[in-house]
Design a protein around this motif. Structure first.
Motif, PDB file in Angstrom:
ATOM      1  N   LEU A 141       0.854  -1.185   0.000  1.00 22.03           N
ATOM      2  CA  LEU A 141       0.000   0.000   0.000  1.00 22.03           C
ATOM      3  C   LEU A 141       0.892   1.238   0.000  1.00 22.03           C
ATOM      4  O   LEU A 141       1.815   1.350   0.810  1.00 22.03           O
ATOM      5  N   GLY A 142       0.624   2.170  -0.900  1.00 19.55           N
ATOM      6  CA  GLY A 142       1.446   3.374  -0.953  1.00 19.55           C
ATOM      7  C   GLY A 142       0.966   4.346  -2.005  1.00 19.55           C
ATOM      8  O   GLY A 142       0.112   4.028  -2.834  1.00 19.55           O
ATOM      9  N   GLU A 143       1.565   5.532  -1.969  1.00 20.65           N
ATOM     10  CA  GLU A 143       1.226   6.612  -2.896  1.00 20.65           C
ATOM     11  C   GLU A 143       2.338   6.792  -3.917  1.00 20.65           C
ATOM     12  O   GLU A 143       3.518   6.537  -3.632  1.00 20.65           O
ATOM     13  N   LEU A 144       1.985   7.280  -5.100  1.00 23.63           N
ATOM     14  CA  LEU A 144       2.988   7.540  -6.123  1.00 23.63           C
ATOM     15  C   LEU A 144       3.958   8.634  -5.711  1.00 23.63           C
ATOM     16  O   LEU A 144       5.098   8.660  -6.173  1.00 23.63           O
ATOM     17  N   THR A 145       3.521   9.541  -4.863  1.00 20.02           N
ATOM     18  CA  THR A 145       4.397  10.624  -4.417  1.00 20.02           C
ATOM     19  C   THR A 145       5.259  10.228  -3.219  1.00 20.02           C
ATOM     20  O   THR A 145       6.075  11.034  -2.762  1.00 20.02           O
ATOM     21  N   GLY A 146       5.093   9.020  -2.709  1.00 24.09           N
ATOM     22  CA  GLY A 146       5.892   8.534  -1.596  1.00 24.09           C
ATOM     23  C   GLY A 146       5.959   7.027  -1.640  1.00 24.09           C
ATOM     24  O   GLY A 146       5.384   6.338  -0.789  1.00 24.09           O
TER      25      GLY A 146
END
Length: 295
Positions: A141-146
């Protein structure tokens, strides 16, 4: 809040067709037919009051709803898979990141090519589907910006049909460059700014049935370059696969105007088939990039 009016859409399509006629792509008879059709549309009472108020829906909530049907038919898949697949076939196997992996469509393709795959997505529902679809790969699970990866962690990053949802490409491509090893490759496929401008963003309905559209942003070719070049990503290839334009079907029944909201805007083309074909001829549907990280 978005206000979607079918009359506004079909008049816009007529306008694009008329501009192409104005610059010489079509003859006088075509232009006069378009002008007559515009007058008819303006007098069509079935279109006059058909506007719909539509919510802007964020990616986490939108993909939670969409995850139930995301693996179904999608015209964008038909456009990106031949080009992206050709690029991937020429690269050696290694550690690959499927960024914004969704249900694991490209994770499966990467695993089949011998890569050790790490998939990252911001939607727990999408990740659950991906884990079931691509056993043996790792999903986070994660964001493209982090991105939840160390520096220089992967040999290849693939990001498909996700970047039109981010407002600014620069922090995302900086993250891709950070996790790529020197000499690594980045392959991006996303909606072309031309079709984003024409309303290519996914419809969803919330639990109460209210209509919504996934938030989308129009990124020009120069936006990608301004984000990629300063972080050491060099262009190897850029392709713009074109949308297919169907041949006219003289036996097709007249559409029920304006049809259900879920099939807007593309189904509205059936209300103005000649204008829609003229406006769509030669228009690219996707923008596909292959970048190489400097060694």
């Amino acid at each position: 809040m978005i206000y979607e009016h079918p009359l506004a859409y079909v008049l816009g399509i007529e306008g694009i067709a008329l501009l192409r006629g104005f610059t010489g792509e079509y003859d006088r008879a075509f232009v006069e037919a378009r002008l007559a059709e515009v007058r008819r549309l303006l007098d069509d009472e079935s279109l006059a009051g058909a506007g719909v108020e539509v919510d802007r829906v964020g990616t986490v909530e939108g993909y939670r709803i969409w995850s139930r049907t995301y693996g179904g038919p999608n015209a964008a898949f038909d456009l990106d898979e031949p080009v992206v697949g050709e690029i991937l076939d020429a690269l050696p196997a290694g550690v690959a990141l499927d960024a914004a992996c969704g249900t694991g469509r490209w994770s499966a393709a990467l695993a089949a090519r011998g890569h050790r795959v790490i998939g990252v997505d911001s939607s727990p529902e999408m990740l659950a589907r991906a884990r079931a679809e691509v056993p043996g790969s790792e999903f986070r699970l994660g964001e493209l910006t982090g991105l939840p990866l160390d520096d220089d962690a992967v040999d290849l990053v693939v990001c498909a049909l996700a970047l039109s949802h981010v407002p600014d490409l620069r922090p995302v491509l900086a993250e891709f460059a950070r996790v790529l090893r020197p000499g690594g490759h980045l392959v991006i496929a996303d909606m072309h700014p031309e079709v984003v401008a024409r309303g290519s963003n996914q419809p969803v309905r919330d639990a109460e049935g209210r209509p919504g559209r996934l938030v989308s942003h129009r990124h020009l070719v120069g936006d990608y370059l301004r984000a990629a070049l300063p972080v050491g990503l060099q262009v190897r290839r850029c392709e713009e696969p074109r949308m297919p334009v169907p041949d006219p079907d003289p036996d097709a029944p007249a559409p029920a105007a304006p049809g259900p909201w879920e099939v807007w805007p593309w189904a509205l083309n059936a209300l103005v088939p000649d204008a829609a074909r003229a406006a769509s001829a030669g228009v690219p549907g996707l923008l596909v990039w292959h970048f190489h990280q400097r060694s």
